[in-house]
Design a protein around this motif. Structure first.
Motif, PDB file in Angstrom:
ATOM      1  N   ARG A  92      15.299  74.366  45.718  1.00  0.00           N
ATOM      2  CA  ARG A  92      15.011  75.735  46.165  1.00  0.00           C
ATOM      3  C   ARG A  92      13.509  76.004  46.139  1.00  0.00           C
ATOM      4  N   PHE A  93      12.769  75.214  45.357  1.00  0.00           N
ATOM      5  CA  PHE A  93      11.320  75.389  45.278  1.00  0.00           C
ATOM      6  C   PHE A  93      10.574  74.524  46.290  1.00  0.00           C
ATOM      7  N   ASN A  94      11.211  73.467  46.744  1.00  0.00           N
ATOM      8  CA  ASN A  94      10.519  72.550  47.652  1.00  0.00           C
ATOM      9  C   ASN A  94      11.558  71.826  48.510  1.00  0.00           C
ATOM     10  N   LYS A  95      11.501  72.043  49.813  1.00  0.00           N
ATOM     11  CA  LYS A  95      12.496  71.429  50.704  1.00  0.00           C
ATOM     12  C   LYS A  95      12.312  69.920  50.810  1.00  0.00           C
ATOM     13  N   ASN A  96      11.142  69.422  50.441  1.00  0.00           N
ATOM     14  CA  ASN A  96      10.896  67.975  50.474  1.00  0.00           C
ATOM     15  C   ASN A  96      11.294  67.342  49.146  1.00  0.00           C
ATOM     16  N   SER A  97      12.561  67.525  48.792  1.00  0.00           N
ATOM     17  CA  SER A  97      13.071  66.984  47.531  1.00  0.00           C
ATOM     18  C   SER A  97      13.902  65.741  47.780  1.00  0.00           C
ATOM     19  N   ASN A  98      13.846  64.808  46.837  1.00  0.00           N
ATOM     20  CA  ASN A  98      14.515  63.524  46.974  1.00  0.00           C
ATOM     21  C   ASN A  98      15.247  63.180  45.682  1.00  0.00           C
ATOM     22  N   LEU A  99      16.434  62.611  45.808  1.00  0.00           N
ATOM     23  CA  LEU A  99      17.180  62.128  44.650  1.00  0.00           C
ATOM     24  C   LEU A  99      16.982  60.623  44.537  1.00  0.00           C
ATOM     25  N   ILE A 100      16.270  60.200  43.501  1.00  0.00           N
ATOM     26  CA  ILE A 100      16.052  58.772  43.250  1.00  0.00           C
ATOM     27  C   ILE A 100      16.332  58.516  41.773  1.00  0.00           C
ATOM     28  N   TYR A 101      17.262  57.621  41.496  1.00  0.00           N
ATOM     29  CA  TYR A 101      17.632  57.329  40.109  1.00  0.00           C
ATOM     30  C   TYR A 101      16.516  56.596  39.373  1.00  0.00           C
ATOM     31  N   ASN A 102      16.525  56.706  38.054  1.00  0.00           N
ATOM     32  CA  ASN A 102      15.704  55.822  37.231  1.00  0.00           C
ATOM     33  C   ASN A 102      16.328  54.433  37.246  1.00  0.00           C
ATOM     34  N   PRO A 103      15.511  53.380  37.248  1.00  0.00           N
ATOM     35  CA  PRO A 103      16.055  52.025  37.374  1.00  0.00           C
ATOM     36  C   PRO A 103      16.449  51.396  36.044  1.00  0.00           C
ATOM     37  N   LEU A 104      17.379  50.453  36.130  1.00  0.00           N
ATOM     38  CA  LEU A 104      17.716  49.604  34.989  1.00  0.00           C
ATOM     39  C   LEU A 104      16.616  48.559  34.844  1.00  0.00           C
ATOM     40  N   THR A 105      15.989  48.506  33.680  1.00  0.00           N
ATOM     41  CA  THR A 105      14.888  47.555  33.479  1.00  0.00           C
ATOM     42  C   THR A 105      15.188  46.512  32.409  1.00  0.00           C
ATOM     43  N   ILE A 106      16.243  46.710  31.624  1.00  0.00           N
ATOM     44  CA  ILE A 106      16.581  45.749  30.576  1.00  0.00           C
ATOM     45  C   ILE A 106      17.056  44.445  31.223  1.00  0.00           C
ATOM     46  N   SER A 198      25.164  63.667  23.612  1.00  0.00           N
ATOM     47  CA  SER A 198      24.073  64.584  23.961  1.00  0.00           C
ATOM     48  C   SER A 198      24.570  65.908  24.520  1.00  0.00           C
ATOM     49  N   ARG A 199      23.894  66.979  24.116  1.00  0.00           N
ATOM     50  CA  ARG A 199      24.180  68.293  24.695  1.00  0.00           C
ATOM     51  C   ARG A 199      23.595  68.400  26.102  1.00  0.00           C
ATOM     52  N   TRP A 200      22.486  67.719  26.336  1.00  0.00           N
ATOM     53  CA  TRP A 200      21.909  67.659  27.677  1.00  0.00           C
ATOM     54  C   TRP A 200      21.116  66.366  27.829  1.00  0.00           C
ATOM     55  N   GLU A 201      20.967  65.910  29.060  1.00  0.00           N
ATOM     56  CA  GLU A 201      20.139  64.765  29.407  1.00  0.00           C
ATOM     57  C   GLU A 201      19.598  64.985  30.817  1.00  0.00           C
ATOM     58  N   GLY A 202      18.351  64.579  31.034  1.00  0.00           N
ATOM     59  CA  GLY A 202      17.817  64.616  32.387  1.00  0.00           C
ATOM     60  C   GLY A 202      18.467  63.567  33.260  1.00  0.00           C
ATOM     61  N   PHE A 203      18.811  62.442  32.642  1.00  0.00           N
ATOM     62  CA  PHE A 203      19.465  61.353  33.371  1.00  0.00           C
ATOM     63  C   PHE A 203      20.404  60.587  32.446  1.00  0.00           C
ATOM     64  N   GLY A 204      19.877  59.891  31.479  1.00  0.00           N
ATOM     65  CA  GLY A 204      20.715  59.120  30.556  1.00  0.00           C
ATOM     66  C   GLY A 204      20.654  57.635  30.844  1.00  0.00           C
ATOM     67  N   LEU A 205      19.435  57.064  30.780  1.00  0.00           N
ATOM     68  CA  LEU A 205      19.267  55.654  31.109  1.00  0.00           C
ATOM     69  C   LEU A 205      20.009  54.744  30.139  1.00  0.00           C
ATOM     70  N   VAL A 206      20.222  55.186  28.904  1.00  0.00           N
ATOM     71  CA  VAL A 206      20.954  54.348  27.939  1.00  0.00           C
ATOM     72  C   VAL A 206      22.384  54.089  28.415  1.00  0.00           C
ATOM     73  N   LEU A 207      22.965  55.042  29.152  1.00  0.00           N
ATOM     74  CA  LEU A 207      24.299  54.813  29.719  1.00  0.00           C
ATOM     75  C   LEU A 207      24.262  53.658  30.703  1.00  0.00           C
ATOM     76  N   VAL A 208      23.226  53.626  31.518  1.00  0.00           N
ATOM     77  CA  VAL A 208      23.075  52.553  32.508  1.00  0.00           C
ATOM     78  C   VAL A 208      22.902  51.211  31.795  1.00  0.00           C
ATOM     79  N   GLU A 209      22.092  51.193  30.736  1.00  0.00           N
ATOM     80  CA  GLU A 209      21.918  49.952  29.967  1.00  0.00           C
ATOM     81  C   GLU A 209      23.250  49.465  29.411  1.00  0.00           C
ATOM     82  N   ALA A 210      24.004  50.371  28.818  1.00  0.00           N
ATOM     83  CA  ALA A 210      25.297  50.002  28.228  1.00  0.00           C
ATOM     84  C   ALA A 210      26.267  49.504  29.293  1.00  0.00           C
ATOM     85  N   MET A 211      26.255  50.125  30.458  1.00  0.00           N
ATOM     86  CA  MET A 211      27.136  49.696  31.550  1.00  0.00           C
ATOM     87  C   MET A 211      26.799  48.281  32.008  1.00  0.00           C
ATOM     88  N   ASP A 212      25.508  47.935  31.958  1.00  0.00           N
ATOM     89  CA  ASP A 212      25.093  46.603  32.386  1.00  0.00           C
ATOM     90  C   ASP A 212      25.674  45.520  31.482  1.00  0.00           C
TER      91      ASP A 212
END
Length: 292
Positions: A92-106, A198-212
């Protein structure tokens, strides 16, 4: 008042000019708030990279300089957010918005056999944010022989150690401290379930690590875990704060090896979406768009 001082803004501006930088990726509300000033005084283009939950940023972290943060987002050439929920709110603040996930780096080539009576948990030891109070309650309800191994440290670690002792759960909630490299990989490999409270997370990269590592995931519902788990398509989501149901769902996985295998398959399928090559490709597309 704007948290970044005038001196800091000038130093930032001069560094951009001196290094002839074409595109600047800015993360964090304090720095994002400097974008209007920087755009006036440099020729660079700016990407505001939003790392946290909309409501946490707007109602907690930016109280006192909220309007500067919003103006920074509005003036950014592009914005990047981490979840669909945040995309819907921030765009709502910027129409040039993009959804890009944080990457798995482990780096990992193994997966859990799902046979150890251990549940992994990875987080900073911060009660309110990471739901450490919920974690204690879950640990109290674990069946005999099962443990939760906690990787991480933080400012409330002494409090946690005290409450572990007070609740007589030294044999159920095991603190491993901060881990990385092989120790962190072993932390995931040696467990059969991954738990997030967690009560809140911006993303939750630890979930991605565990899934890997092929771990079945069980998490409290919030924007980060909802995104990573596809709103429950790739793991078990429980209403935030419902510790009783969280324990019940955990017991289902504990008592059913085949169900753990089922969710392992889902984890390994979902984690492909977070491979670093895919994320790099998304960022490259965005940078090409700015060059155009």
């Amino acid at each position: 008042e704007l948290s970044a001082s005038k001196k800091q803004q000038i130093q930032f501006r001069d560094a951009i000019d001196l290094n002839k930088i074409d595109v600047v990726i800015i993360s964090g509300p304090i720095l994002i708030a400097t974008i209007p000033y920087l755009k006036k005084h440099t020729s660079a283009k700016y990407i505001a990279w939003i790392h946290n939950n909309y409501h946490i940023y707007m109602n907690q972290y930016t109280v006192g300089f909220n309007k500067y943060f919003v103006n920074g987002m509005k003036d950014a050439d592009e914005m990047v957010v981490l979840t669909n929920s945040d995309f819907n709110n921030y765009s709502r603040f910027n129409k040039n918005s993009n959804l890009i996930y944080n990457p798995l780096t482990i780096k990992n080539t193994q997966k859990s056999a799902l046979l150890n009576k251990n549940i992994s948990f990875t987080a900073r030891i911060v009660y309110d944010h990471k739901g450490i109070d919920y974690l204690i309650e879950v640990a109290k309800n674990l069946p005999e022989g099962w443990t939760i191994s906690v990787a991480g440290q933080g400012p409330e670690e002494k409090k946690l150690r005290r409450e572990i002792k007070e609740n007589n759960i030294e044999d159920k909630l095991i603190l491993l401290g901060a881990l990385n490299g092989k120790e962190l990989r072993d932390h995931y490999l040696n467990s059969s379930i991954y738990l997030m409270t967690s009560r809140w997370e911006g993303f939750g990269l630890v979930l991605v690590e565990a899934m890997d590592f092929g771990l079945p995931i069980i998490a409290l519902s919030q924007t980060g875990s909802n995104e990573v788990l596809g709103n429950g398509d790739y793991g078990i989501l429980v209403k935030n704060g419902d510790v009783k149901e969280l324990s019940n769902q955990l017991l289902v996985l504990i008592n059913d090896f085949e169900k753990r295998k089922f969710y392992q398959k889902l984890s390994l399928e979902r984690v492909k979406d977070f491979r670093i090559d895919n994320i790099i490709n998304e960022w490259q597309k965005l940078l090409l768009k700015l060059e155009g």
